[in-house]
Design a protein around this motif. Structure first.
Motif, PDB file in Angstrom:
ATOM      1  N   UNK A   1      35.900  56.614  24.715  1.00  0.00           N
ATOM      2  CA  UNK A   1      35.487  56.746  26.107  1.00  0.00           C
ATOM      3  C   UNK A   1      35.825  58.100  26.694  1.00  0.00           C
ATOM      4  N   UNK A   2      37.028  58.555  26.456  1.00  0.00           N
ATOM      5  CA  UNK A   2      37.451  59.853  26.983  1.00  0.00           C
ATOM      6  C   UNK A   2      36.595  60.974  26.389  1.00  0.00           C
ATOM      7  N   UNK A   3      36.376  60.921  25.082  1.00  0.00           N
ATOM      8  CA  UNK A   3      35.569  61.932  24.406  1.00  0.00           C
ATOM      9  C   UNK A   3      34.128  61.934  24.889  1.00  0.00           C
ATOM     10  N   UNK A   4      33.554  60.746  25.046  1.00  0.00           N
ATOM     11  CA  UNK A   4      32.153  60.648  25.482  1.00  0.00           C
ATOM     12  C   UNK A   4      31.993  61.158  26.908  1.00  0.00           C
ATOM     13  N   UNK A   5      32.902  60.795  27.788  1.00  0.00           N
ATOM     14  CA  UNK A   5      32.804  61.263  29.170  1.00  0.00           C
ATOM     15  C   UNK A   5      32.981  62.775  29.252  1.00  0.00           C
ATOM     16  N   UNK A   6      33.852  63.327  28.406  1.00  0.00           N
ATOM     17  CA  UNK A   6      34.038  64.785  28.378  1.00  0.00           C
ATOM     18  C   UNK A   6      32.757  65.497  27.941  1.00  0.00           C
ATOM     19  N   UNK A   7      31.931  64.808  27.159  1.00  0.00           N
ATOM     20  CA  UNK A   7      30.655  65.367  26.698  1.00  0.00           C
ATOM     21  C   UNK A   7      29.503  65.036  27.649  1.00  0.00           C
TER      22      UNK A   7
END
Length: 129
Positions: A67-73
């Motif tokens: 989730x954190x990685x996807x939102x950062x992208x």
């Protein structure tokens, strides 16, 4: 479609044609291309690129990126529960209906603004980031 959006679409198609397998449900006529991207930890991850309006959308299974990685992208979480939340209404792009896991599963939806954004998203889907 803007020139930038056309460039992103061309890169997405070229990269997925090279690195991923065409999904067993094949591509949709004009608006969507369906793939399974290899991921060493997960096997294959379903990915769909959709041209909608003047932008390209890239959908992938939520299990591929944290989730954190996807939102950062720039990802937008799309829970599987929205799929038929309104009676008689699918609630997602119709190109996802033929997908095995994206049809009803949790997903991330991205609208990459640059080729660099697109490459970072696809690297994450592959597990390379």
């Amino acid at each position: 479609m803007t020139a930038q959006a056309e460039l992103i679409k061309k890169q997405a198609t070229a990269r997925l044609d090279k690195e991923a397998a065409v999904h067993r449900s094949n591509h949709q006529n004009i608006h969507a291309r369906r793939y399974v991207m290899p991921n060493s930890a997960l096997g294959g991850v379903e990915v769909v690129i959709i041209v909608k309006g003047s932008n390209l959308q890239l959908w992938c299974e939520a299990r591929a990126i944290s989730g954190l990685g996807a939102r950062a992208l720039g990802g937008e979480g799309r829970p599987g529960g929205e799929t038929y939340s309104e009676p008689g209404k699918y609630g997602r792009h119709s190109a996802l209906k033929t997908m095995d896991r994206l049809h009803r599963g949790d997903a991330w939806r991205f609208v990459p603004k640059t080729v660099g954004d697109l490459d970072a998203i696809l690297d994450a889907v592959k597990g390379a980031r």
